[in-house]
Structure formats: C-alpha cells, structure tokens
Design a protein around this motif. Structure first.
Motif, PDB file in Angstrom:
ATOM      1  N   ASP A  28       0.810  -1.209   0.000  1.00  0.00           N
ATOM      2  CA  ASP A  28       0.000   0.000   0.000  1.00  0.00           C
ATOM      3  C   ASP A  28       0.845   1.262   0.000  1.00  0.00           C
ATOM      4  OD1 ASP A  28      -2.685  -0.444  -0.305  1.00  0.00           O
ATOM      5  OD2 ASP A  28      -2.863  -1.284   1.707  1.00  0.00           O
ATOM      6  N   GLU A  29       2.006   1.165  -0.601  1.00  0.00           N
ATOM      7  CA  GLU A  29       2.878   2.332  -0.654  1.00  0.00           C
ATOM      8  C   GLU A  29       3.260   2.625  -2.088  1.00  0.00           C
ATOM      9  OE1 GLU A  29       6.300   1.817   2.032  1.00  0.00           O
ATOM     10  OE2 GLU A  29       5.172   0.050   2.668  1.00  0.00           O
ATOM     11  N   LYS A  31       5.849   2.723  -4.858  1.00  0.00           N
ATOM     12  CA  LYS A  31       7.074   1.979  -5.128  1.00  0.00           C
ATOM     13  C   LYS A  31       7.615   2.362  -6.496  1.00  0.00           C
ATOM     14  CE  LYS A  31       7.179  -0.825  -1.530  1.00  0.00           C
ATOM     15  NZ  LYS A  31       8.277  -0.701  -0.556  1.00  0.00           N
ATOM     16  N   ARG A  78       1.643   3.432  -7.419  1.00  0.00           N
ATOM     17  CA  ARG A  78       0.821   2.848  -6.368  1.00  0.00           C
ATOM     18  C   ARG A  78      -0.538   2.507  -6.956  1.00  0.00           C
ATOM     19  NH1 ARG A  78      -2.874   5.139  -2.441  1.00  0.00           N
ATOM     20  NH2 ARG A  78      -2.921   3.894  -0.540  1.00  0.00           N
ATOM     21  N   HIS A  89      -3.259  12.861  -2.927  1.00  0.00           N
ATOM     22  CA  HIS A  89      -2.624  12.089  -1.867  1.00  0.00           C
ATOM     23  C   HIS A  89      -2.018  12.952  -0.773  1.00  0.00           C
ATOM     24  CE1 HIS A  89      -2.385   9.291  -5.380  1.00  0.00           C
ATOM     25  NE2 HIS A  89      -2.987   8.538  -4.494  1.00  0.00           N
ATOM     26  N   ILE A  91       0.850  12.360   1.760  1.00  0.00           N
ATOM     27  CA  ILE A  91       1.935  11.388   1.884  1.00  0.00           C
ATOM     28  C   ILE A  91       2.886  11.731   3.017  1.00  0.00           C
ATOM     29  CG2 ILE A  91       3.833  10.280   0.645  1.00  0.00           C
ATOM     30  CD1 ILE A  91       2.351  11.417  -1.950  1.00  0.00           C
ATOM     31  N   CYS A  95       7.559   7.874   6.623  1.00  0.00           N
ATOM     32  CA  CYS A  95       7.266   6.441   6.513  1.00  0.00           C
ATOM     33  C   CYS A  95       6.546   6.057   5.226  1.00  0.00           C
ATOM     34  CB  CYS A  95       6.432   5.978   7.705  1.00  0.00           C
ATOM     35  SG  CYS A  95       4.755   6.626   7.726  1.00  0.00           S
ATOM     36  N   GLY A  96       6.121   7.029   4.462  1.00  0.00           N
ATOM     37  CA  GLY A  96       5.479   6.697   3.202  1.00  0.00           C
ATOM     38  C   GLY A  96       3.984   6.434   3.296  1.00  0.00           C
ATOM     39  N   LEU A  97       3.451   6.493   4.486  1.00  0.00           N
ATOM     40  CA  LEU A  97       2.011   6.316   4.664  1.00  0.00           C
ATOM     41  C   LEU A  97       1.262   7.228   3.703  1.00  0.00           C
ATOM     42  CD1 LEU A  97      -0.567   5.441   6.306  1.00  0.00           C
ATOM     43  CD2 LEU A  97      -0.146   7.470   7.708  1.00  0.00           C
ATOM     44  N   THR A  98       0.310   6.663   2.996  1.00  0.00           N
ATOM     45  CA  THR A  98      -0.407   7.463   2.014  1.00  0.00           C
ATOM     46  C   THR A  98      -1.905   7.434   2.255  1.00  0.00           C
ATOM     47  OG1 THR A  98       1.283   6.966   0.373  1.00  0.00           O
ATOM     48  CG2 THR A  98      -0.816   7.797  -0.438  1.00  0.00           C
TER      49      THR A  98
END
Lengths: 138, 138
Positions: A28-29, A31, A78, A89, A91, A95-98
DNA sequence: CTTTTATTGATAATGATTATAATTAGCAAT
DNA sequence: ATTGCTAATTATAATCATTATCAATAAAAG
C-alpha cells in the motif's frame, strides 16, 4: 454491433505483467520500478527491469495506477483503491504512509484559475507531503 | 555582540554567481541548469556546469527562486517576481508561458486536510499545466 | 601582501530511465 | 497440434540529468 471495447493496456497478457500487477497490489505504498523489480527478484520471479518500467508506465498512462515523482526524481507507482475518479494524496515523507483524499474545492479552483487565464486542457496533481501523526511522536 | 546575521546563500560573492543570477532574471520562463549553462556559454561567459547546478540549488533552497520538476524529470528554475510569499503557477506545456497565481482556497484546503489526518509540517506545490490561449489557436 | 578557506571547474561517477536488437511466446488461423 | 505473425520480453548498452571529487583559484580578513 457490440460497443467498442475499452482500449486494453496490452494486447497480450503475460505472466510478467501479472507478476508486476500482483506485486504492486500487494503493497500500500508508492514503489519505484526498481523497487518492484527487486521485490520480484526476491520472490524468484524473473522479470526484466525494462519490462517493469514499461508495464508500470503503461498502467499509469491508462490511469489504472497512480504515479508521482519523489523529491529525488524517481517515479513512484501505487495502486489506487478507488479507481472511480480523480483524487489526491497525503503522503508522509518519513514512513510513506499514504492517504487518498478528494478535493472538490481544488478541482473548482484550478478550473476557475485556468479559465480566467484562457488555459485549456489543464491537468493538475496535488500531492501533499508532511509528517504523519505516528512519525511525529518519535 | 551583534545579532546573528541571516544565513546568506553564499559567503562570498563571485562573478559566476552574478552571471547565473542575471541570466535567470533575464528570462521569464522556467529554465534548467543546463539551459542556463548553455545560455551563459553563448554569451562567452565561462561558468562551470557544476557551479550552475550548485548555485541554482542554493537559491531555490533559500526560496529566492522557484523550482519545479518537468514531466521528463528535469528540475527547472525561475525567478519569481513577487518574492513576498507562497504562490503557484499556471504553466503552458507548449510554449512555457508561466502565470503566477495565488490561492488562499488551496492553502486552506491543504491545511484542513492535513490537520484532519494528523499530519504536520506539510508542504504542497500546485502547478497547473495546460495549453494557453495563443497556443490553442495554432 | 599573505593567509585562510569558500568557491570553482574539469572530469569521473552515479543512478534512473530508455533504446537496441535478438529471442521468446501469445493467439488466431490452418 | 502446428504455423505464422508480431507483441512482449530481456540482457545490455546508451542516455541524460545530476552529484561527487579534489586540485586550483580567488574572495575577504589580517
């Protein structure tokens, strides 16, 4: 006479494409192509790097997945849970939490600004970077 | 004991920095480091490529100039007439015409969305790409 | 003028992405 | 099942923007 089919991403389906799809949908990130390639390698799934690049690009063009550019110039992809429409988004740069958000206000504003200045075929992309709650605690 | 001075972009001023500054201020479009370097070369002003990169970077950090990333991954710089505050751009993807706009609506919206989701230290950049009036005619 | 050290610049290195060209493999028709 | 057409893949080389290196240069201070 049947309706014209949606244009397909590809004309032929291959195991490589499935692997890439699957890998991307498994996280869920955002990449990068390189990330996905490494991920597949780890799983012993041999897929060429160029193929990963090409496939992700095509999927992004088709808007089946979202693409953004990281600060250091990498293109990140993503899967978007909701493929029903335009969205943005939020972001976390740690930590990349989106978090996916919608913004009618933005859409209206950009539309208005563009029109006022005689612009057509406008597109915009609003991705907000910040530090999420849990990262802030640390 | 004097107050601590504002951090300067540079500690020493050089002809190279002046040249770069001047070149950028001489055009009203977004230009890449490479563009500026080529521009200076044409004027017989010898400035190393690395220096152009370094200088533009530092100026952008200091927010004396604006930086964006073009679709094909290049970093582009432009002097902002109004250095008084946060603003956005409406950019013609054909000819590069750039219009600076402000958007309180956007600021509020991003602020709100970020807060609702517990994000801090948010930053956003909204650059709208489209086709300007005169380019559309063609 | 001399010293100190920020800055420069030629060049090598990096790193992401793209092009190339030969090989492989969908898939429709035989 | 086999063939033919050609999309798709892949390893590899090539690109291209950007960054690192480090010796040489030149501001600014004494």
């Amino acid at each position: 006479m049947p309706l014209k089919e949606d244009k397909k991403i590809v004309e032929r389906s291959t195991r490589q494409q499935s692997s890439i799809l699957e890998a991307l949908y498994g996280v869920d990130e955002f990449k990068s192509a390189q990330d996905i390639h490494a991920l597949l390698s780890k799983k012993k799934l041999k897929v060429g790097l160029a193929t990963v690049y090409r496939t992700l690009q095509k999927m992004a063009e088709k808007e089946d997945i979202d693409a953004i550019k990281s600060v250091d110039g990498e293109t990140l992809y993503r899967h978007c849970g909701q493929n029903d429409g335009h969205h943005h988004h939020l972001i976390c740069s740690k930590c990349g939490l989106t978090i996916t958000v919608e913004g009618p206000a933005i859409e209206n504003w950009t539309e208005k600004v563009a029109k006022e200045n005689g612009f057509r075929e406008v597109s915009h992309k609003v991705d907000i970077f910040g530090v999420c709650k849990s990262c802030k605690k640390k």
